[in-house]
Design a protein around this motif. Structure first.
Motif, PDB file in Angstrom:
ATOM      1  N   ALA A 140      46.054  41.103  30.190  1.00 13.82           N
ATOM      2  CA  ALA A 140      47.130  41.635  31.032  1.00 13.82           C
ATOM      3  C   ALA A 140      47.845  40.498  31.766  1.00 13.82           C
ATOM      4  N   ASP A 141      49.067  40.769  32.183  1.00 15.26           N
ATOM      5  CA  ASP A 141      49.871  39.811  32.938  1.00 15.26           C
ATOM      6  C   ASP A 141      49.778  40.165  34.417  1.00 15.26           C
ATOM      7  N   LEU A 142      49.062  39.323  35.184  1.00 14.39           N
ATOM      8  CA  LEU A 142      48.887  39.571  36.623  1.00 14.39           C
ATOM      9  C   LEU A 142      49.587  38.514  37.464  1.00 14.39           C
ATOM     10  N   ILE A 143      50.543  37.824  36.886  1.00  9.07           N
ATOM     11  CA  ILE A 143      51.238  36.762  37.607  1.00  9.07           C
ATOM     12  C   ILE A 143      51.926  37.334  38.849  1.00  9.07           C
ATOM     13  N   GLY A 144      51.588  36.781  40.001  1.00  3.92           N
ATOM     14  CA  GLY A 144      52.236  37.187  41.250  1.00  3.92           C
ATOM     15  C   GLY A 144      51.799  38.541  41.783  1.00  3.92           C
ATOM     16  N   ALA A 145      50.790  39.172  41.159  1.00  2.76           N
ATOM     17  CA  ALA A 145      50.337  40.490  41.620  1.00  2.76           C
ATOM     18  C   ALA A 145      49.535  40.360  42.917  1.00  2.76           C
ATOM     19  N   ASP A 146      49.564  41.407  43.731  1.00  4.13           N
ATOM     20  CA  ASP A 146      48.785  41.456  44.966  1.00  4.13           C
ATOM     21  C   ASP A 146      47.750  42.569  44.842  1.00  4.13           C
ATOM     22  N   MET A 147      46.478  42.183  44.666  1.00  2.00           N
ATOM     23  CA  MET A 147      45.402  43.152  44.496  1.00  2.00           C
ATOM     24  C   MET A 147      44.425  43.093  45.667  1.00  2.00           C
ATOM     25  N   SER A 148      44.910  42.757  46.832  1.00  2.00           N
ATOM     26  CA  SER A 148      44.062  42.641  48.010  1.00  2.00           C
ATOM     27  C   SER A 148      43.337  43.957  48.295  1.00  2.00           C
ATOM     28  N   ASN A 149      42.050  43.829  48.651  1.00  2.00           N
ATOM     29  CA  ASN A 149      41.207  44.985  49.001  1.00  2.00           C
ATOM     30  C   ASN A 149      40.992  45.941  47.835  1.00  2.00           C
ATOM     31  N   SER A 150      41.314  45.521  46.625  1.00  2.00           N
ATOM     32  CA  SER A 150      41.108  46.390  45.472  1.00  2.00           C
ATOM     33  C   SER A 150      39.663  46.300  44.994  1.00  2.00           C
ATOM     34  N   ARG A 151      39.228  47.340  44.282  1.00  2.00           N
ATOM     35  CA  ARG A 151      37.890  47.335  43.690  1.00  2.00           C
ATOM     36  C   ARG A 151      38.033  46.958  42.221  1.00  2.00           C
ATOM     37  N   LEU A 152      37.525  45.764  41.882  1.00  2.00           N
ATOM     38  CA  LEU A 152      37.627  45.255  40.523  1.00  2.00           C
ATOM     39  C   LEU A 152      36.250  45.036  39.921  1.00  2.00           C
ATOM     40  N   ALA A 153      35.258  45.751  40.421  1.00  2.00           N
ATOM     41  CA  ALA A 153      33.896  45.584  39.933  1.00  2.00           C
ATOM     42  C   ALA A 153      33.801  46.007  38.474  1.00  2.00           C
ATOM     43  N   ASN A 154      33.009  45.235  37.699  1.00  2.00           N
ATOM     44  CA  ASN A 154      32.788  45.508  36.275  1.00  2.00           C
ATOM     45  C   ASN A 154      34.074  45.513  35.460  1.00  2.00           C
ATOM     46  N   VAL A 155      35.069  44.814  35.934  1.00  2.00           N
ATOM     47  CA  VAL A 155      36.349  44.781  35.236  1.00  2.00           C
ATOM     48  C   VAL A 155      36.347  43.654  34.206  1.00  2.00           C
ATOM     49  N   ASP A 156      37.091  43.830  33.123  1.00  2.00           N
ATOM     50  CA  ASP A 156      37.221  42.808  32.087  1.00  2.00           C
ATOM     51  C   ASP A 156      38.584  42.151  32.249  1.00  2.00           C
ATOM     52  N   LEU A 157      38.562  40.864  32.694  1.00  2.00           N
ATOM     53  CA  LEU A 157      39.806  40.131  32.933  1.00  2.00           C
ATOM     54  C   LEU A 157      39.971  38.952  31.983  1.00  2.00           C
TER      55      LEU A 157
END
Length: 447
Positions: A136-153
């Motif tokens: 995925a393209d996450l350039i410049g994204a703001d994911m503050s306070n997000s839950r990204l547990a067990n995520v495939d990046l």
């Protein structure tokens, strides 16, 4: 809202906790298939691709609270849309365009977002648990306070990404390129960051407990106040990075690359009484943890041919042991470490040994004339004997040196009980200090 919603309109009202710059809205779309809500807000799982393609969506449209869970969503565009509190649980969203969209508070739990465009997206407080963001393209994204547990990046482009206070526990970040990203106070506990590119990141206060960073490229990154306990930094490149007040207890270092600009700070985080170490340290004192870390940092600097820094970490390790003995009331051990500190700087300073040796010789040389003097057998040299003070001191210095080095030529001998006791003590001190000199010299040569 004060205006009555017609029966043929959706009437969904956005959440009350919206930011002031968004403001609340009421959905005025037509109801869908005799449901009480429009297509976007109907509580239906697995909405079909055809239905999604037929649904009209304008750029920048408000879709607060949209329900699209367990749906196979075609590569349509949500660019610039506002999807606050939307539900995308378990949906397939591959190649979908969310660029510049607002997806704050939305749930993507278990969703497939492979190759999706999330550039410049605002995803604060979003839930990406067990989600695939591979490619995925996450350039410049703001994911503050997000839950990204067990995520495939894996294979994700994250330049300029902001994920402050995000939860990435057990996430698969293998091969991820993280550059110029802001990730302060995020948790990566148990995450896989092998082969990750982590240049110029700001990770102050992040948690990497139990994470794997094998072969990670983490140069020129701010890891200050980060928790790396039980993490693996095998073959990682951490040159030019900042590790001040970072927690390294039980961290695995092997073939890890550092340089003179890698900053581990003057002390460990464990020695700061204001830092809460949690329940894991009920059986381990702060100083024991600090000593363990200093030992690993000593080994790490030796592996990277940085002998001077390795010596410094050895000294810090011994000082941590000394403080630990004092804190536990083991005063004899504390005394031994204290004596070693001042005599040899814990086995690392020839200067300390030489200084003590010269000081002992000079002190005894000054003391002999007052303690009974020295004699050649025919003449006694002491204060009041009529000998010139200069000659008296030189003879006394000669005798002191011979006694200290235990050469014992026999041309001079002490006179009286006090001088004899002083000579015996000096001889013993000389033997000890010479042995310490050889020991310290051997350590330095071996290293």
């Amino acid at each position: 809202m004060s205006e009555r919603v017609p029966e043929d309109r959706c009437g969904y009202v956005s959440a009350e906790d919206l930011p002031e710059d968004l403001g609340g809205v009421c959905c005025w779309r037509s109801i869908w298939k005799n449901n009480n809500k429009c297509f976007w807000h109907t509580e239906k799982e697995s909405k079909s691709c055809t239905e999604l393609q037929n649904a009209q969506l304008n750029k920048g449209e408000r879709l607060d609270g949209a329900i699209l869970k367990k749906s196979a969503i075609p590569p349509i565009s949500f660019a610039d849309a506002i999807l606050w509190d939307a539900d995308f649980k378990s949906s397939t969203l591959s190649n979908v365009n969310f660029s510049n969209a607002n997806i704050c508070n939305s749930s993507f739990l278990g969703a497939d977002l492979r190759e999706a465009d999330l550039s410049n997206t605002s995803a604060v407080n979003a839930d990406f648990w067990h989600c695939s963001l591979r490619g995925a393209d996450l350039i410049g994204a703001d994911m503050s306070n997000s839950r990204l547990a067990n995520v495939d990046l894996r294979d994700t482009d994250t330049i300029g990404l902001t994920i402050e206070k995000a939860n990435l526990n057990e996430a698969n970040l293998k091969g991820l390129m993280l550059s110029n990203a802001l990730m302060t106070k995020s948790t990566f506990a148990g995450a896989n960051l092998s082969d990750t590119q982590m240049s110029q990141l700001y990770l102050k206060g992040a948690d990497f407990e139990g994470a794997t960073l094998k072969n990670a490229k983490a140069s020129n990154t701010n890891f200050s106040q980060v928790n790396f306990e039980d993490a693996s930094l095998v073959q990682a490149d951490i040159r030019d990075s900042n590790f001040k007040n970072t927690r390294f207890y039980q961290t695995l270092f092997s073939d890890t690359r550092i340089n003179s600009n890698t900053d581990f700070g003057d002390t460990t985080a464990y020695e700061d009484p204001d830092i809460d170490l949690g329940e894991n340290y009920e059986d381990t004192s702060r100083f024991e943890a600090a000593a363990w870390v200093y030992r690993r940092l000593q080994d790490l600097h030796e592996e990277n041919a940085m002998s001077e820094q390795a010596r410094e970490y050895h000294v810090r390790k011994e000082e941590a042991h000394r403080s630990n003995y004092w804190s536990k009331g083991q005063y004899f051990q504390w005394f031994v470490y204290t004596l070693n500190r001042y005599l040899t700087r814990h086995g690392e300073s020839l200067k300390h040994v030489v200084t003590w040796s010269v000081g002992t010789i000079l002190t005894c040389a000054l003391a002999y004339p007052f303690a009974g003097g020295i004699s050649t057998g025919n003449e006694v040299f002491r204060v009041g004997s009529g000998a010139a003070l200069g000659g008296l001191f030189l003879r006394s210095l000669y005798f002191s040196t011979v006694t200290f080095t235990t050469l014992g030529y026999g041309d001079y001998h002490p006179v009286g009980p006090a001088a004899k006791a002083l000579a015996g003590a000096e001889s013993l001190a000389g033997a000890l200090l010479v042995a310490l000199f050889v020991f310290v010299l051997g350590r330095r040569v071996a290293r």
